[in-house]
Design a protein around this motif. Structure first.
Motif, mmCIF file in Angstrom:
data_model
loop_
_atom_site.group_PDB
_atom_site.id
_atom_site.type_symbol
_atom_site.label_atom_id
_atom_site.label_comp_id
_atom_site.label_asym_id
_atom_site.label_seq_id
_atom_site.Cartn_x
_atom_site.Cartn_y
_atom_site.Cartn_z
ATOM 1 N N PHE A 2 -0.658 6.592 -21.428
ATOM 2 C CA PHE A 2 -1.819 7.449 -21.613
ATOM 3 C C PHE A 2 -1.935 8.349 -20.388
ATOM 4 C CE2 PHE A 2 -2.349 3.956 -24.429
ATOM 5 C CZ PHE A 2 -2.910 4.524 -25.556
ATOM 6 N N PHE A 3 -2.458 9.537 -20.599
ATOM 7 C CA PHE A 3 -2.475 10.564 -19.575
ATOM 8 C C PHE A 3 -3.895 11.032 -19.319
ATOM 9 C CE2 PHE A 3 1.380 10.462 -21.992
ATOM 10 C CZ PHE A 3 2.362 10.445 -21.023
ATOM 11 N N PRO A 31 1.047 13.958 -23.082
ATOM 12 C CA PRO A 31 0.948 14.591 -21.767
ATOM 13 C C PRO A 31 0.578 16.067 -21.896
ATOM 14 C CG PRO A 31 3.245 14.389 -22.400
ATOM 15 C CD PRO A 31 2.433 13.676 -23.455
ATOM 16 N N SER A 32 0.056 16.601 -20.827
ATOM 17 C CA SER A 32 -0.199 18.030 -20.767
ATOM 18 C C SER A 32 1.134 18.749 -20.599
ATOM 19 C CB SER A 32 -1.124 18.329 -19.588
ATOM 20 O OG SER A 32 -1.482 19.693 -19.602
ATOM 21 N N ARG A 33 1.115 20.040 -20.770
ATOM 22 C CA ARG A 33 2.331 20.838 -20.601
ATOM 23 C C ARG A 33 2.017 22.036 -19.714
ATOM 24 N NH1 ARG A 33 6.501 19.136 -23.506
ATOM 25 N NH2 ARG A 33 6.058 17.690 -25.195
ATOM 26 N N TYR A 34 3.025 22.443 -18.946
ATOM 27 C CA TYR A 34 2.882 23.652 -18.147
ATOM 28 C C TYR A 34 2.701 24.829 -19.091
ATOM 29 C CZ TYR A 34 4.451 21.179 -13.958
ATOM 30 O OH TYR A 34 4.558 20.314 -12.906
ATOM 31 N N GLY A 35 1.730 25.664 -18.783
ATOM 32 C CA GLY A 35 1.478 26.820 -19.625
ATOM 33 C C GLY A 35 2.614 27.821 -19.639
ATOM 34 N N SER A 36 3.313 27.924 -18.529
ATOM 35 C CA SER A 36 4.367 28.941 -18.426
ATOM 36 C C SER A 36 5.668 28.537 -19.108
ATOM 37 C CB SER A 36 4.641 29.257 -16.954
ATOM 38 O OG SER A 36 5.003 28.074 -16.264
ATOM 39 N N SER A 37 6.027 27.252 -19.022
ATOM 40 C CA SER A 37 7.332 26.824 -19.534
ATOM 41 C C SER A 37 7.261 25.898 -20.745
ATOM 42 C CB SER A 37 8.113 26.099 -18.430
ATOM 43 O OG SER A 37 7.493 24.857 -18.133
ATOM 44 N N GLY A 38 6.120 25.264 -20.953
ATOM 45 C CA GLY A 38 6.007 24.296 -22.029
ATOM 46 C C GLY A 38 6.553 22.927 -21.674
ATOM 47 N N GLU A 39 7.076 22.775 -20.438
ATOM 48 C CA GLU A 39 7.596 21.482 -19.978
ATOM 49 C C GLU A 39 6.433 20.516 -19.761
ATOM 50 O OE1 GLU A 39 10.912 20.628 -19.423
ATOM 51 O OE2 GLU A 39 11.313 22.534 -20.428
ATOM 52 N N VAL A 40 6.715 19.224 -19.864
ATOM 53 C CA VAL A 40 5.701 18.196 -19.644
ATOM 54 C C VAL A 40 5.184 18.271 -18.213
ATOM 55 C CG1 VAL A 40 5.324 15.699 -19.498
ATOM 56 C CG2 VAL A 40 6.580 16.667 -21.432
ATOM 57 N N CYS A 41 3.877 18.173 -18.058
ATOM 58 C CA CYS A 41 3.202 18.207 -16.754
ATOM 59 C C CYS A 41 2.468 16.876 -16.590
ATOM 60 C CB CYS A 41 2.223 19.383 -16.721
ATOM 61 S SG CYS A 41 1.247 19.511 -15.218
ATOM 62 N N ASP A 44 0.057 17.476 -11.796
ATOM 63 C CA ASP A 44 0.179 18.796 -11.173
ATOM 64 C C ASP A 44 -0.832 19.747 -11.806
ATOM 65 O OD1 ASP A 44 1.210 20.838 -9.605
ATOM 66 O OD2 ASP A 44 3.142 20.949 -10.635
ATOM 67 N N HIS A 45 -0.944 20.920 -11.213
ATOM 68 C CA HIS A 45 -1.689 22.019 -11.820
ATOM 69 C C HIS A 45 -0.810 22.557 -12.945
ATOM 70 C CE1 HIS A 45 -2.667 26.364 -12.134
ATOM 71 N NE2 HIS A 45 -3.897 25.889 -12.134
ATOM 72 N N CYS A 46 -1.292 22.497 -14.171
ATOM 73 C CA CYS A 46 -0.470 22.861 -15.327
ATOM 74 C C CYS A 46 -0.585 24.326 -15.714
ATOM 75 C CB CYS A 46 -0.853 22.002 -16.534
ATOM 76 S SG CYS A 46 -0.734 20.235 -16.209
ATOM 77 N N GLY A 47 -1.610 24.990 -15.217
ATOM 78 C CA GLY A 47 -1.762 26.408 -15.520
ATOM 79 C C GLY A 47 -3.151 26.732 -16.024
ATOM 80 N N ILE A 52 -9.457 28.733 -18.968
ATOM 81 C CA ILE A 52 -9.490 27.266 -18.841
ATOM 82 C C ILE A 52 -8.287 26.835 -18.004
ATOM 83 C CG2 ILE A 52 -9.419 25.044 -20.036
ATOM 84 C CD1 ILE A 52 -11.821 26.390 -21.038
ATOM 85 N N VAL A 53 -8.571 26.188 -16.863
ATOM 86 C CA VAL A 53 -7.490 25.681 -16.021
ATOM 87 C C VAL A 53 -7.258 24.212 -16.390
ATOM 88 C CG1 VAL A 53 -8.956 24.978 -14.080
ATOM 89 C CG2 VAL A 53 -6.603 25.593 -13.656
ATOM 90 N N THR A 54 -5.990 23.798 -16.361
ATOM 91 C CA THR A 54 -5.636 22.420 -16.728
ATOM 92 C C THR A 54 -4.878 21.761 -15.583
ATOM 93 O OG1 THR A 54 -5.475 23.036 -19.058
ATOM 94 C CG2 THR A 54 -4.381 20.993 -18.392
ATOM 95 N N TYR A 55 -5.293 20.529 -15.266
ATOM 96 C CA TYR A 55 -4.618 19.708 -14.264
ATOM 97 C C TYR A 55 -4.237 18.390 -14.918
ATOM 98 C CZ TYR A 55 -7.061 22.778 -10.958
ATOM 99 O OH TYR A 55 -7.546 23.870 -10.288
#
Length: 169
Positions: A2-3, A31-41, A44-47, A52-55
């Motif tokens: 769980f995240f 998990p969250s994903r980086y907004g720029s790449s779509g990779e799992v975050c 970290d600061h995800c974008g 709306i900022v996501t961490y």
């Protein structure tokens, strides 16, 4: 796993007016994903997207462990647990920061739609409008919510202006 995901409204965005004042921590099965790449975050600061900022705040072995982490992290910051029927995208629980769940400007306008505004007359003073807004907010706070105050005030002033225009005063 769980995240823990933190989401916070950080700036004006004409697309996300409804999120003004929003700040929450969520327990998610995804998990969250980086907004720029779509990779799992994971941690970290995800974008930021549309104001709306996501961490991401790590992964935890159970939903209960994730909730305990949020409670520890948020100690002393007026954490309130909010049940929300609109949880989606794997979100299991949401903890909103603050004493009351803010109702967006749009949500406030929707609540006002069809409201009996007979307390507002052409000669209603700004002070009386402020009293009416306070009374409405007190009622909302009993339910753990808080309306967008400027939206309430603006609606009542616009109604008063309409009445004044109709009466010619």
């Amino acid at each position: 796993m769980f995240f823990v995901i933190e989401r916070k409204y950080v700036g004006p965005s004409r697309h996300q007016e409804g999120h003004t004042g929003f700040h929450a921590f969520e327990v998610s099965s995804q998990p969250s994903r980086y907004g720029s790449s779509g990779e799992v975050c994971i941690d970290d600061h995800c974008g930021e997207e549309n104001g709306i900022v996501t961490y991401a705040h790590g992964e935890h072995p159970s939903a209960e462990a994730a909730e305990a982490w949020i409670e520890m992290y948020m100690a002393g910051l007026n954490l309130d647990f909010q049940e929300d029927e609109e949880l989606g995208d794997g979100v299991i629980t949401r903890f909103c920061v603050g004493r009351y769940r803010p109702i967006s400007a749009e949500g406030t306008r929707n609540w006002l739609y069809g409201m009996d505004m007979s307390d507002i007359e052409a000669d209603t003073t700004n002070e009386r409008i402020a009293e009416i807004v306070t009374t409405i907010q007190e009622g909302a706070r009993i339910d753990g919510e808080e309306f967008c105050e400027p939206t309430l005030e603006r609606a009542f002033r616009e109604h008063r202006k309409m009445l004044r225009d109709e009466s010619g005063t």
